[in-house]
Design a protein around this motif. Structure first.
Motif, PDB file in Angstrom:
ATOM      1  N   TYR A  23       0.848  -1.185   0.000  1.00  0.00           N
ATOM      2  CA  TYR A  23       0.000   0.000   0.000  1.00  0.00           C
ATOM      3  C   TYR A  23       0.884   1.234   0.000  1.00  0.00           C
ATOM      4  O   TYR A  23       2.100   1.145   0.166  1.00  0.00           O
ATOM      5  CB  TYR A  23      -0.949  -0.013   1.199  1.00  0.00           C
ATOM      6  N   LEU A  24       0.302   2.393  -0.161  1.00  0.00           N
ATOM      7  CA  LEU A  24       1.113   3.591  -0.351  1.00  0.00           C
ATOM      8  C   LEU A  24       1.997   3.914   0.843  1.00  0.00           C
ATOM      9  O   LEU A  24       3.146   4.328   0.671  1.00  0.00           O
ATOM     10  CB  LEU A  24       0.214   4.791  -0.678  1.00  0.00           C
ATOM     11  N   ALA A  25       1.481   3.723   2.055  1.00  0.00           N
ATOM     12  CA  ALA A  25       2.256   4.082   3.239  1.00  0.00           C
ATOM     13  C   ALA A  25       2.945   2.883   3.873  1.00  0.00           C
ATOM     14  O   ALA A  25       3.477   2.997   4.977  1.00  0.00           O
ATOM     15  CB  ALA A  25       1.356   4.769   4.264  1.00  0.00           C
ATOM     16  N   GLY A  26       2.933   1.749   3.206  1.00  0.00           N
ATOM     17  CA  GLY A  26       3.584   0.563   3.762  1.00  0.00           C
ATOM     18  C   GLY A  26       2.767  -0.681   3.493  1.00  0.00           C
ATOM     19  O   GLY A  26       2.121  -0.819   2.456  1.00  0.00           O
ATOM     20  N   GLU A  27       2.764  -1.586   4.458  1.00  0.00           N
ATOM     21  CA  GLU A  27       2.086  -2.863   4.279  1.00  0.00           C
ATOM     22  C   GLU A  27       0.648  -2.860   4.792  1.00  0.00           C
ATOM     23  O   GLU A  27      -0.043  -3.868   4.680  1.00  0.00           O
ATOM     24  CB  GLU A  27       2.897  -3.977   4.971  1.00  0.00           C
ATOM     25  N   ASP A  28       0.219  -1.748   5.373  1.00  0.00           N
ATOM     26  CA  ASP A  28      -1.138  -1.658   5.905  1.00  0.00           C
ATOM     27  C   ASP A  28      -1.986  -0.701   5.082  1.00  0.00           C
ATOM     28  O   ASP A  28      -1.519   0.348   4.635  1.00  0.00           O
ATOM     29  CB  ASP A  28      -1.112  -1.185   7.363  1.00  0.00           C
ATOM     30  N   TYR A  29      -3.251  -1.055   4.923  1.00  0.00           N
ATOM     31  CA  TYR A  29      -4.255  -0.263   4.210  1.00  0.00           C
ATOM     32  C   TYR A  29      -4.700   0.884   5.114  1.00  0.00           C
ATOM     33  O   TYR A  29      -5.070   0.676   6.270  1.00  0.00           O
ATOM     34  CB  TYR A  29      -5.413  -1.187   3.865  1.00  0.00           C
ATOM     35  N   THR A  30      -4.671   2.103   4.596  1.00  0.00           N
ATOM     36  CA  THR A  30      -4.950   3.276   5.419  1.00  0.00           C
ATOM     37  C   THR A  30      -5.798   4.297   4.658  1.00  0.00           C
ATOM     38  O   THR A  30      -6.121   4.118   3.478  1.00  0.00           O
ATOM     39  CB  THR A  30      -3.637   3.970   5.854  1.00  0.00           C
ATOM     40  N   ILE A  31      -6.100   5.402   5.348  1.00  0.00           N
ATOM     41  CA  ILE A  31      -6.846   6.479   4.695  1.00  0.00           C
ATOM     42  C   ILE A  31      -6.062   7.080   3.531  1.00  0.00           C
ATOM     43  O   ILE A  31      -6.660   7.669   2.627  1.00  0.00           O
ATOM     44  CB  ILE A  31      -7.255   7.581   5.691  1.00  0.00           C
ATOM     45  N   ALA A  32      -4.748   6.931   3.514  1.00  0.00           N
ATOM     46  CA  ALA A  32      -3.976   7.412   2.369  1.00  0.00           C
ATOM     47  C   ALA A  32      -4.345   6.643   1.107  1.00  0.00           C
ATOM     48  O   ALA A  32      -4.428   7.214   0.015  1.00  0.00           O
ATOM     49  CB  ALA A  32      -2.476   7.287   2.646  1.00  0.00           C
ATOM     50  N   ASP A  33      -4.577   5.347   1.238  1.00  0.00           N
ATOM     51  CA  ASP A  33      -4.993   4.540   0.091  1.00  0.00           C
ATOM     52  C   ASP A  33      -6.404   4.905  -0.357  1.00  0.00           C
ATOM     53  O   ASP A  33      -6.678   4.984  -1.557  1.00  0.00           O
ATOM     54  CB  ASP A  33      -4.926   3.056   0.450  1.00  0.00           C
TER      55      ASP A  33
END
Length: 288
Positions: free
Chosen positions: A199-209
């Motif tokens: 994902y954009l900020a690493g390996e976790d899905y977040t509000i950035a995605d």
């Protein structure tokens, strides 16, 4: 290509028609144009929006929160038809003085809280429910950086490329080239990052995605700004496509993309959302 018919005056005249798709509502002034209250439902959150990329960011987050079992995230979503100027009513301007969707009223506490601008709404909800935004400083900073990267790039894609390529009444090479170049650069930034991380900020899905998906996925699917996906050779960004297709399969994302949608296939439109059962009659088969 220069426009040989126009020489800018010394002082711009606000009475000049801008032309184009939104000429009927564009003005150089803020504030309400009509005295009209907004509708209000019984859920803890009242969302006033439209299923544009900026609106979809927030409805995806709401549906993702509900998917994770946060019953306190129930919301009423009301369509604001920006083409008809509904964002300029007194009720809407009271929530968002900038007259842009989405706008939110958090009525979950003793006092209503207004939140406007999509990035601010995402942060507000993520912090309130403790989801999709890390609390540790380093990963939190990474998420916030990619979130506000999208907030900064969106105007170049939409108001820049999208406007001049798809909506402007006349086509001129200079603005189209200028914003096509920047839109492709934006895709390249994301593609290079997604070559290194899931994902954009690493390996976790977040509000950035969620924020970036709302803008980038329609290009991958070829469903924004006419033939823009072909024009920009979006197929070149294979990592963005992999990321978009993975996110598009999430149940919360599939539901969130339909909320306040008033175009396309009728079985994929949900002008208003008040309960989970509102999706029962809809088709939730987005590929990307």
């Amino acid at each position: 290509m220069a426009d040989p018919t126009y020489t800018p005056p010394k002082v711009w005249n606000p009475d000049t028609s801008s032309g184009g798709r939104f000429a009927g509502i564009n003005r150089p002034t803020a504030g309400p144009r009509e005295d009209k209250d907004l509708p209000r439902g019984d859920n803890p959150f009242q969302l006033y929006s439209l299923a544009t990329p900026n609106g979809v960011k927030v409805t995806i987050l709401f549906e993702e929160l509900l998917e994770k079992g946060h019953r306190g995230a129930e919301y009423d979503a009301w369509t604001v038809n920006i083409g008809e100027g509904e964002q300029f009513t007194s009720g809407f301007v009271a929530i968002n003085p900038n007259s842009k969707i989405p706008a939110l009223v958090d009525a979950s506490g003793d006092t209503d809280i207004r939140v406007f601008e999509s990035g601010a709404i995402l942060v507000h909800l993520a912090e309130k429910f403790g989801e999709f935004l890390p609390t540790d400083p380093a990963p939190r900073a990474e998420v916030m950086s990619w979130l506000f990267w999208q907030v900064g790039t969106g105007p170049f894609i939409g108001g820049g490329f999208g406007h001049f390529y798809a909506y402007a009444p006349e086509k001129y090479q200079y603005p189209i080239d200028r914003y096509a170049m920047e839109t492709k650069r934006i895709f390249d930034v994301a593609d290079r990052q997604l070559a290194e991380t899931r994902y954009l900020a690493g390996e976790d899905y977040t509000i950035a995605d969620m924020a970036n998906f709302a803008w980038l996925a329609p290009f991958v699917a070829g469903k924004i700004y006419n033939e823009a996906s072909t024009f920009l050779a979006i197929h070149e960004y294979e990592n963005v496509a992999r990321w978009a297709r993975e996110i598009a399969k999430r149940p919360g994302v599939r539901r969130g993309r339909l909320v306040n949608k008033v175009w396309g296939d009728e079985d994929q439109q949900l002008p208003e959302r008040h309960a989970a059962s509102d999706f029962d009659a809809l088709r939730l088969d987005f590929e990307v």
